[in-house]
Design a protein around this motif. Structure first.
Motif: not given
Lengths: 343, 343, 343, 343
Positions: A12, A16, A19, A177-180, A231-234, A285, A288, A311, B340, C192-193, D199
């Motif tokens: 993953y 990224e 990309r 946290t998300g699963s990614s 999925v994404r995100g902390i 994506g 920031y 990611l 993404l 999940h992802a 969140m």
């Protein structure tokens, strides 16, 4: 044009990196290494890259000399392959945990094994532009921090560096946290039916990113890590105690001053509004990291909040920002995607 | 530089227009009109635009002459304001339903009221580059299609234009959509607790986009629209009957030929792979519409599938693609974000 | 007291059978068979059963004589183990696909192999109380239908049995399903992802449940199956053509008459309201199948809708309803949980 | 048979009360009060109760004498209506925040206004069976705690009551909650498109439930409350410091001893397994509160975790458990639903 290779390109973080690197105007991707899928088309694994690239994965041995290599490998693999990669590229960005700690004893405690390339630990510069920009301009070995560590460090650094918090009391971090973050090869516990909608405390104590936070902030960090539905995100919440006399205005000023010139850190602490504190929902994506704070002046308790895309600013995007710094380019080159709302 | 204004800029389509237009290298946003939030900062409503713009919303009257205006208004409002906007801008892109049908009788049936600017219906060119690219190069009034209509039309057009399907039998469309299609002012039925995880058939028959599909394909379309768990994203399944003798190879060739040169339509119909058919999950934020197909040769039944981001290729991105065409620029200018994965 | 065993008890259908059977006042669970986890506590695999049971999984050989056995095995395994189980129990409920079709040729086409216990196909009674209640009162071999088939059949049966639809035109089914249908041993595509937020057409044509619908309704069914964001829940949309002269009132009456006495089928087709058509969101954990309809009288097109929880009315709950019928008990014994809202 | 009324029956807690009370074998619902929907069918608002009840909502004045009344009203309304309800029912269960604090000064600080029925504050017994079971056997006025408070209190109580933690240092709580906590009348910030996947730190400091935790535990609680992607479900993480010499075994024993006889508290702290710590995912619809813990013996830091369904053990189910206690019935009567997995 910088010629780069990505090792671990089928994961993953690897996807990224591809990309972002494929979209970067001054980068050429010369190798996408995958031990699982050599010869397979990259867009067969990363379907968002269809029509963006015709690249196929190659083996590590097929990569020739290049200007920079990004290691998005499993933990432990980077330190065994590091010689292979330093022979091919002067510039190495490691996105694993292998070179994030500078103390072999701490490494042993958190990773449960001996370090296999301990002599290099001191040579790696932490890939945190907000703390080490000057060193990054000339660094050849760069260790990109863990996603939750990145959030945790940025959330508290302005106060630590100004000596505004009581270091004796340490700091407590709650990371969601998300699963990614579990990667593309996660096991049955990460099946959708098992993971969906869960609030899974997978590390109540002793998460590896805790050690990074302690290192960079110079305090005793205690972190709890929980997987939530994403999925994404902390998001990292930090609880600490202000030194006597430190009020909300001082905290506010510390954040504003620290980050006013940072291209990828925004201070988000508004009086009202749905998104008045940092929320990864609007950052996916993007590169920031949003940071915010709240102060309970009666008790002297401080709460800070940081959010990012694990990611991107928590991995591939942050690495690319470091590359931009290292090459003397504008830091935001190839990193201007602002995020989506709603999403 | 094209100087543009957006009316209805505080809505979800409006916000997406702003994101894309602000990131476009040859566009200048000179007005973001909102009747709800005049004077308020744009990034107070669209938090993903923080640090991207300092723009504030203005009223419709504050917009002076400009090169193009985008109407992201509620349905019915565009046709009452159309004179206001044509006086300010030669070029008008309407993203509402008001000018999508060319038959006042059909309009009355689907919208339940009389058209208030019927004399203009014939002047609007449908904003579907894949069907009307040449007309769009010189059009001054452009009506951007509905999101589900866009998907439905692209999913069947290659077969209709080659006369491969049995028009007598009509075509059945199953459209699934995320919650952003209900807009930023949706009511209590769209509260998270009510909408989350639902499969809500909100239009078993008679959805307005059905009329657009019928118009553009020249057949009798029957569409069912269901809200599923997603914020962004549309998927439309089409069921039709092939003419006798039409086999899978012919269908495959039709899609390949039709879309091989299209910058934003990809044919996705693979033998294997997780994403072997169009799935909006990997398209969010991008301007792609992925289309695919499957044929049951025994029965002559055809299934086609289209997926897109309702706010991008189903709205703002498609409108910007039309602007690029109209201005003689590369079609993908400002529209290169690939999506993404995972997300 | 009915003494029952469950084979395949570690799977999702198996776990749901255990939840319902353990909560049933007149059932005793004497065996929970798992080839993967023999000796392991049941609540280690099904954490919702903590404090409900101290049962451990056993092997198939450890199960002695019992009154009924439920086969929640992988497809193909049931037909190879059927002799084993009929020797232990007079009453067998098969929840796999192995005995759902009565035509070996159709079986071969949809399952891609020869049937290994073809001589028994005629002995299995379909576990559809709404169609076969009387036969179920005395049946010893019961084949519980597939989840999407159950929804599809109930959605159209009242019209078929009254000869209200044009069978020539067949019927098109659009089935949407949550991820639990892929089972507890699903592969990486169901991480999940990868699966979260997707609209994944996994069977555009030729899904096995299509064959069941065709069998039970006596028409040519064409089904498209799509995974949407949900763990539990099935919704099936059916498109068909009414015979000339059949109006909405007739359709309404057909549904009301057919299901007025059914304990687990509710007709949901209201003029207004957030949940005016069947939505699995409010059915999770319950044994209800909600069915609804809409008629476009101009075109004679009919749309029907069915929703259920794939693990309950689409599997374990339906099997238990059949057991209740077979044992002469109230049909809803142990099946009164009404579902949650909001969820 | 206990004759009960529910005030605020159209809300989410009200609906959950109705679901549980209608399913309770020794309760009769004689009034479902809604000021918004008088005369409307209950199942029009709570669609999961279709075919369960034909009840319609009534006004407060239409409720005659009854044995117990449940107030699921907006905050502030309960204290203005309390006289009305005590005149109709000897037994009052208040599920609002109005009678949860016993100190008018603390009430003023957290609720921002004067209490309007302060003379009754001392008469309300906290509806926490695990702390106040004996008092609840005879109480006539019962104040059911806030959902996050319930979780927070149960997560730390075994250690506090045994004097195992350092009260000087206070305790930090990180609470995560689903969207149903905002109620059925939430505003635009809770639209699905805004709330989905977020969140959202809605109370970095000063949440009202913090005051309840401080009251019941006798320490200084600092709580951060965040909305995460879920409709139902609460998880509270607690950080505290153990007294010198307190080791993991002592903590383990405290939890086991405290809750071994509790019907609805389970200690979940396993070495392995996907659900080795409390996760609301497997608790939805059930009355369980799962609690767990982890100890970092080097630092003496303690992390405890609690999870529950905010509408059940965090509201309606807990209230019903209190009613069962008050009426001398088995505590789990009508509360045996175990939860679903997967969900």
């Amino acid at each position: 044009m910088t010629r780069v290779a990505v090792a671990g390109a089928a994961g993953y973080i690897g996807g990224e990196l591809l990309r972002l690197l494929l979209g970067h105007p001054e980068v050429e991707v010369v190798g996408a290494v995958s031990s699982r899928f050599p010869g397979k088309r990259v867009d067969g694994v990363h379907p968002n890259l269809r029509s963006v690239t015709d690249l196929t994965f190659c083996s590590a041995d097929e990569v020739g000399e290049c200007d920079a290599v990004f290691l998005a490998l499993p933990h432990r693999v980077a330190m065994t392959q590091i010689d292979h990669w330093t022979q091919r590229s002067k510039l190495v960005f490691d996105l694993t945990g292998d070179f994030r700690l500078d103390d072999t004893e701490v490494f042993r405690r958190y990773y449960g094994e001996e370090h296999r390339a301990a002599h290099l630990l001191g040579d790696f510069v932490p890939g945190i532009p907000e703390l080490h920009r000057d060193r990054l301009r000339t660094a050849d070995l760069i260790s990109v921090p863990g996603c939750m560590a990145m959030a945790g460090v940025l959330a508290l650094y302005p106060l630590v560096v100004r000596d505004l918090i009581d270091l004796e009391q340490g700091a407590q971090f709650d990371a969601r946290t998300g699963s990614s973050g579990s990667g593309a090869t996660a096991g049955p516990a990460n099946l959708h039916a098992e993971r969906s909608g869960s609030m899974r405390v997978f590390a109540p104590t002793g998460h590896r990113h805790e050690a990074e936070i302690s290192r960079h902030l110079g305090l005793s960090a205690a972190m709890t890590a929980t997987g939530v539905e994403a999925v994404r995100g902390i998001q990292t919440i930090c609880h600490a105690t202000l030194r006597p006399g430190v009020d909300k205005q001082t905290v506010r000023r510390a954040f504003r001053e620290q980050y006013s010139e940072e291209p990828f850190v925004r201070v988000v602490a508004h009086q009202r509004g749905t998104f008045r504190y940092p929320d990864p929902k609007i950052l996916l994506g993007s590169n920031y990291c949003d940071v915010g704070y709240a102060v309970d002046e009666d008790s002297g308790r401080l709460t800070t909040i940081a959010a990012l895309d694990n990611l991107v600013k928590g991995g591939a995007g942050n690495a690319l920002q470091c590359l931009n710094i290292r090459m003397g380019r504008p830091e935001n080159l190839g990193l201007t995607f602002p995020g989506l709302h709603p999403l």
